[in-house]
Structures are given as structure tokens and as C-alpha cells.
Design a protein around this motif. Structure first.
Motif, short mmCIF file in Angstrom:
data_model
loop_
_atom_site.label_atom_id
_atom_site.label_comp_id
_atom_site.label_asym_id
_atom_site.label_seq_id
_atom_site.Cartn_x
_atom_site.Cartn_y
_atom_site.Cartn_z
N MET A 42 -73.06 4.60 83.96
CA MET A 42 -74.34 3.98 84.30
C MET A 42 -75.40 5.05 84.08
SD MET A 42 -73.19 2.04 87.78
CE MET A 42 -74.87 1.63 88.20
N PRO A 43 -76.24 4.89 83.05
CA PRO A 43 -77.13 6.01 82.69
C PRO A 43 -78.08 6.42 83.80
CG PRO A 43 -77.62 4.03 81.39
CD PRO A 43 -76.36 3.75 82.15
N GLY A 44 -78.65 5.45 84.51
CA GLY A 44 -79.60 5.79 85.58
C GLY A 44 -78.92 6.58 86.69
N VAL A 45 -77.70 6.17 87.01
CA VAL A 45 -76.95 6.85 88.06
C VAL A 45 -76.56 8.26 87.60
CG1 VAL A 45 -74.72 6.83 89.26
CG2 VAL A 45 -76.09 4.75 89.13
N VAL A 71 -71.59 13.20 81.37
CA VAL A 71 -72.81 13.82 80.86
C VAL A 71 -72.73 13.96 79.35
CG1 VAL A 71 -74.21 15.91 80.86
CG2 VAL A 71 -73.32 15.03 83.00
N GLN A 112 -81.46 1.63 87.55
CA GLN A 112 -80.34 2.21 88.28
C GLN A 112 -80.75 3.50 88.94
OE1 GLN A 112 -77.70 2.89 85.03
NE2 GLN A 112 -77.00 0.78 84.97
N GLY A 113 -79.92 3.95 89.85
CA GLY A 113 -80.19 5.23 90.48
C GLY A 113 -79.04 5.63 91.36
N GLN A 157 -79.51 15.74 90.91
CA GLN A 157 -79.02 16.25 92.19
C GLN A 157 -78.37 17.61 91.99
OE1 GLN A 157 -76.24 13.56 94.03
NE2 GLN A 157 -77.77 11.98 94.36
N THR A 158 -77.62 17.72 90.86
CA THR A 158 -76.90 18.96 90.62
C THR A 158 -77.85 20.09 90.26
OG1 THR A 158 -75.26 17.50 89.66
CG2 THR A 158 -74.84 19.83 89.47
N ILE A 159 -78.82 19.81 89.38
CA ILE A 159 -79.68 20.91 88.96
C ILE A 159 -80.93 21.01 89.81
CG2 ILE A 159 -78.83 20.92 86.60
CD1 ILE A 159 -81.26 19.50 85.72
N PHE A 170 -86.20 11.50 80.38
CA PHE A 170 -84.80 11.13 80.37
C PHE A 170 -84.65 9.72 80.90
CE2 PHE A 170 -82.12 15.19 79.99
CZ PHE A 170 -83.00 15.71 79.09
N LEU A 184 -70.55 16.26 85.93
CA LEU A 184 -70.30 15.63 87.22
C LEU A 184 -68.93 14.98 87.15
CD1 LEU A 184 -73.28 13.60 86.20
CD2 LEU A 184 -73.50 15.57 87.66
N ASP A 237 -79.55 10.56 87.80
CA ASP A 237 -79.86 10.94 89.19
C ASP A 237 -78.86 11.97 89.70
OD1 ASP A 237 -82.10 9.47 89.39
OD2 ASP A 237 -81.33 7.97 90.77
N GLU A 238 -77.59 11.77 89.32
CA GLU A 238 -76.57 12.72 89.77
C GLU A 238 -76.79 14.07 89.12
OE1 GLU A 238 -72.98 9.62 90.93
OE2 GLU A 238 -73.00 10.52 88.94
N LEU A 239 -77.21 14.02 87.85
CA LEU A 239 -77.50 15.28 87.15
C LEU A 239 -78.65 16.02 87.85
CD1 LEU A 239 -76.94 17.04 84.65
CD2 LEU A 239 -78.70 15.76 83.46
#
Lengths: 419, 163
Positions: A271-274, A65, B149-150, A281-283, A47, B15, A277-279
């Protein structure tokens, strides 16, 4: 020492059936554990690689998403399009280095068709900033020309110069655009990203295909032949989404604000990278539970091994007593039993690793097709080695139990005939 | 079809597109451009001082002044030492007092800029913010720079974003 180990190995060989079953249980458990870890890691990496070069994904306002999924992974559908004017406003923003319009919605035998501009092939970056490469042919130039991703070619066996037709919508049974065939002019090298599963055409081609269509269906009685479409205005009026690259990657927060507060229409900049990462975090909790379950399975396997060895002690009273009588100390008996358990664990872990290699080779095409996850066949990474180390360590601890029991047995125990 | 199902499941976990003001949760954006490291911080006034309106008493005024000083502290953020980053004067924006009228949410905003002599070594940013603001339990961090990014969730137990 070596004599004890040799004895342990020979003794184990004489009981190969029961120990073999324990070994298989451990091997399968290790395979499961490593497979979970590997799929987890590879999915993340895939991803991340697919979006590595894009600073901002822009689409109609909705879920971030969802926008990522259709713009980057060509899965799902857009709730709304964005107008060409909005796209131009973003593309000409001073902070923007490049912007690629994406028009999705058509397909060819289950593969997504992406309408874009020829610059896509120069600008798009994946992995470690790698550009797209043509394995054969060139970018599309004319309206009815198509560039295929490597997997499309591999699965459907097309070659340069072949003629293909597209269908409307993502279903294979959707209405066809059969009246306007496309010629294959280019084939891309494999990238390990969704690009491999995509057919690329020009934005004008998408407009041309839908010239004689209204509201998602062909207009009855109207058929504009391919030769005449260039007489029409093929400039796109709207697109599905846009990928944006910035001159300075740190400007993305400012650019995202610009997009989200754009006055012309409700837009969403992700922001795809962010977002990824958030996704995660969720899963992450799901991943950790899966890993915990497979760790438990390994524990069950090792407990089974300890039980087998303990049960074997009774059968082996004679054997152990004879060894003691021949001069083996309790320490050597302990060493022998522990070594046996450890040997089975190590062999099980190695077999598990082999099974994983074979299994991932077999499952890789299926995973790629169904879930878009590229599973690499490779040597175990650091985390996998750490897991294997943990398994062997636990196996050692489990083998200490039968070793300790044998150590405590008195010399006379096995020699006293029981009636 | 099945792939669509999987992705639909993922999408269900959707999200928040744009994290909104939430009590106890701060936000921080880290932007890296060559040798310049810019960190912008948004702290809910409630987490910073325990009230969300113009200060009324002397005590509240003192609390606000202390919060302002704390977010302006140049050691609030600590980039990787090897990157040799030097802080420039931080800027702090307090919510406009009186305007909110006690009805709306308010944030303290701060921006910290660093110049890094060795930006290639910049791999993490640590914060001491949780020590100054006990009511803050989480900081949602996003970063963007040459390395991509992150995002990360910083907590009092884990006050670091690394990449």
C-alpha cells in the motif's frame, strides 16, 4: 517612542559593519533552518503526490521500499519479475477497478523507459486525483512509438516526430537497442512526479526490443529488423510490477491479502501511502535531528548578536550617557537597545527568507535531477512562518540582555572621564 | 548513480514488509467506504491477558473473558465526533483454545463497524484500548479510504490516528 526608535535606527546605521555581520550570520542561519524545513515538507509531499491515485503496488516478493522505489520512482532495480498470468489474475479480480502493467529496465540517456499499456495515460492519477495530460501529440499506438515526460523533453530538446534509440539497462553505457529506433508521438504536460522523467512505450515494444536478445545481451548473428517484429508474438510473458486501483479504496486490505497469499508465485502487494508513512516514521528521527541542528545554528547566530550588542555597550558609554543627560530615562535606553537587537533579527529573518527564495530557485533543478524532489518556489507556509516567529521571539529575548545592562548603568557612568 | 545511492540508503532502512506478531504490539486496519467505517484489530494474546495459550486456571479464564469484553466494547474506538458515526455490533474472534498447544503465537481479533452520517468529516480515530490493556505499548495503524492511505503508530501517550 518614535524618536527613540529613530535614534536606535540611526545609531545602528552608524555601526553598520559589526551589526551587518551579525545580520548576515542570522540570515544564513534562518535560510538553513527554513531550507531544512522546506525540503523536508516538499519531499514528503512529492512522494505522496506521486502515489496518490494508486491503491496497491504489486511486484515480486522482496522489500516493500524497494518495490515502491522501482515501480513508482523508477529508481533501483527489480529483484524479480512477475508473470503475465499473475498480473491477469490480479487485474481481473472483482475488487479491482484498473490495473496497469509496468515493465522497466531500459533507459534513454539516464531517463527510465517504462513499458506499459495505452490506458496508463487515462488511468494514472497523481496529486489531487489529476489525470495525465498530453501537451502535444497522443498516446503510443504502434510498436515503435514513444511518449516522453516533460522533463525529458526539456533536457534533451526532442520534438514530435524525432527518432530516438533506447539502451539496455539503466546505465548510459549499456548495450544499445540502436537497430530499433522509436518515433516520438506524444509529450506529456509536467506533473511534478517521476512521470516527467520517464519515456513511455508499449509493452510490445519492450518484447520487440528483446526478441533477438538472450540473457541480457544480443544474440550474435541474429538481427530481427523493425519491420519484421510484428510477425512475432509480442505478448509480454512477464512484467516488472503492476499498479492497481480499486473500485472501493477501503478494500485494499482484502486485496493486499489476496496478493500476498497468491498461490501462483510469491508476490508482494504494497500500500503506497502506508509504506511512505512508515518510511517517514523511520527516517523521522533524522529529519528531526537536522531541524534541531539548524535551530542550534540560529541560536548561535542570535548569541553572536547579543555578544555584539553587549560589546558595543562599552564603545557607546559616551553616546548613552549623553542621551541620559539630554533627558532620556533608563526605560528609553532599554527600549532603544532592545529595539536595535530586534530590528537586526527581523531584518536577518527577512533576508534569510529572500536568500531561501533565491537559493531554492537555483537549487531546484539540481535537487530535481539528483533526488527527484520538486522544490517549489512559493510563499512561506504556516510552519515556516511559525519558525520565523520563533526566531524573532528568541532574538527579542537575546536583545533584552544588552538592554537590561544599559538600563542598569548609572547616569554618571559614561560621563565620568576614565584616565 | 547518486540518486541510486540515496535510494539505496533509503532501502537500507527497509521496513518489515508485513508486520509480524510481536508481543506488546497490536495492529489495526481502518477501511472507509462511503458511510461505512470498518476497523479491524489484532491484539497479541500476550498483551491482552499475559499468557499465550488456553486458559488453565479460573483466574486466567476470567482474564480472557474480561479481555473479550474489553475488545468488544463499542467505545473502544472513537471516530471524529462530527462524522456522527454509530457503532454496529462488534465481532470478536478468540484464538482457538487447545489448538495452539502453547507453542504458537495467538491473537485476539476484533472487528468494529460504524455507519457515519457525515463521512466527509471523518478525519481521525481515537482509541481507549491502552487503558484496558496495560501490557500493550503500541498499535500499528493503517488506513485506506477516499482520502488515500496512511499509517501511524498509536501509543498510550498518543492514541489517535488523524489524517
Amino acid at each position: 517612542m518614535t524618536a527613540v526608535l529613530r535614534l536606535a535606527a540611526l545609531s545602528a546605521w552608524s555601526r553598520r559593519l559589526t551589526l551587518g555581520l551579525s545580520l548576515i550570520a542570522i540570515a544564513l542561519a534562518v535560510t538553513l533552518l527554513l531550507a531544512v524545513e522546506r525540503i523536508r515538507g516538499d519531499a514528503r509531499q512529492n512522494f505522496a503526490q506521486s502515489v496518490s491515485g494508486v491503491d496497491l503496488v504489486v511486484g515480486a516478493r522482496g522489500g516493500s521500499v524497494q518495490l515502491m522505489l522501482y515501480a513508482v520512482f523508477h529508481a533501483g532495480a527489480a529483484s524479480n519479475n512477475i508473470s503475465w498470468d499473475s498480473y491477469r489474475a490480479i487485474a481481473t479480480h472483482p475488487a479491482v477497478d484498473w490495473a496497469l502493467p509496468l515493465s522497466l529496465g531500459d533507459s534513454h540517456r539516464g531517463f527510465a523507459v517504462l513499458g506499459t499499456v495505452p490506458e496508463y495515460f487515462q488511468r494514472f492519477r497523481h496529486g489531487d486525483g489529476e489525470a495525465l495530460r498530453f501537451r502535444e501529440g497522443r498516446a503510443f499506438g504502434g510498436v515503435f512509438e514513444v511518449v516522453l515526460g516533460s522533463e525529458v523533453v526539456q533536457r534533451l530538446g526532442y520534438r514530435l516526430g524525432d527518432s530516438i534509440t533506447l539502451s539496455h539497462g539503466m546505465s548510459e553505457l549499456g548495450p544499445a537497442h540502436g537497430d530499433k529506433p522509436f518515433r516520438v508521438v506524444g509529450i506529456l504536460a509536467a506533473t511534478g512526479t517521476p512521470v516527467d522523467r520517464t519515456l513511455h512505450v508499449g509493452l510490445e515494444a519492450i518484447s520487440a526490443l528483446h526478441l533477438d536478445w538472450v540473457g541480457g545481451a544480443p544474440l550474435p548473428g541474429v538481427n530481427i529488423p523493425s519491420e519484421l517484429v510484428t510477425k512475432f508474438d509480442l505478448k509480454p510473458k512477464e512484467i516488472t510490477a503492476a499498479l492497481v486501483g480499486l473500485k472501493q479504496r477501503g478494500d485494499v486490505f482484502r486485496m493486499q491479502r489476496f496478493v500476498n497469499q497468491y498461490r501462483g508465485e510469491p508476490l508482494l502487494g504494497v500500500m503506497p501511502g502506508v509504506a511512505l508513512d512508515e518510511l517517514w516514521q523511520t527516517i523521522g528521527i533524522v529529519e528531526r535531528s537536522l531541524l534541531a541542528v539548524s535551530a542550534l545554528v540560529v541560536l548561535v547566530g542570535l548569541a553572536g548578536l547579543a555578544a555584539t550588542l553587549l560589546a558595543g555597550l562599552n564603545e557607546r558609554r559616551r553616546e548613552l550617557a549623553i542621551l541620559r543627560a539630554l533627558g532620556a530615562g533608563p526605560g528609553e535606553i532599554f527600549l532603544m537597545l532592545t529595539a536595535e537587537g530586534l530590528l537586526v533579527t527581523i531584518l536577518g529573518a527577512l533576508l534569510g527568507l529572500l536568500l531561501l527564495g533565491a537559493g531554492s530557485g537555483l537549487a531546484a533543478p539540481w535537487l530535481l535531477e539528483r533526488f527527484g524532489v520538486v522544490l517549489a518556489t512559493r510563499l512561506p507556509g504556516n510552519e515556516e512562518l511559525a519558525l520565523i516567529g520563533a526566531v524573532i521571539l528568541t532574538g527579542l529575548v537575546a536583545s533584552l540582555v544588552p538592554g537590561w545592562r544599559a538600563w542598569r548603568r548609572s547616569l554618571a557612568d559614561g560621563l565620568t572621564p576614565r584616565l | 548513480m547518486r540518486i541510486a545511492l540515496i535510494y539505496a540508503c533509503l532501502a537500507l532502512l527497509a521496513l518489515p514488509a508485513q508486520a509480524q506478531h510481536a508481543h506488546g504490539e497490536g495492529r489495526m486496519d481502518i477501511a472507509i467506504d462511503r458511510e461505512r467505517l470498518a476497523i479491524s484489530l489484532e491484539l497479541p494474546l500476550d498483551a491482552a491477558v499475559g499468557f499465550e495459550r488456553a486458559p488453565k486456571t479460573e483466574k486466567e479464564k476470567a482474564a480472557l473473558a474480561a479481555a473479550q469484553q474489553a475488545v468488544a466494547d463499542p467505545t473502544l474506538f472513537m471516530p471524529t465526533p462530527a462524522a456522527a458515526c454509530k457503532p454496529e455490533a462488534p465481532k470478536v474472534v478468540l484464538p482457538e483454545s487447545g489448538k495452539a498447544g502453547g507453542e504458537q503465537h495467538a491473537d485476539i481479533e476484533a472487528s468494529h463497524v460504524f455507519r457515519c452520517a457525515n463521512p466527509a468529516a471523518l478525519k481521525s480515530v481515537e482509541t481507549t484500548i491502552f487503558k484496558s490493556f496495560k501490557r500493550l505499548y503500541r498499535l500499528e495503524a493503517r488506513r485506506a479510504g477516499p482520502g488515500g492511505q496512511g499509517a501511524a503508530r498509536l501509543t498510550p501517550k498518543h492514541p489517535v490516528i488523524a489524517w
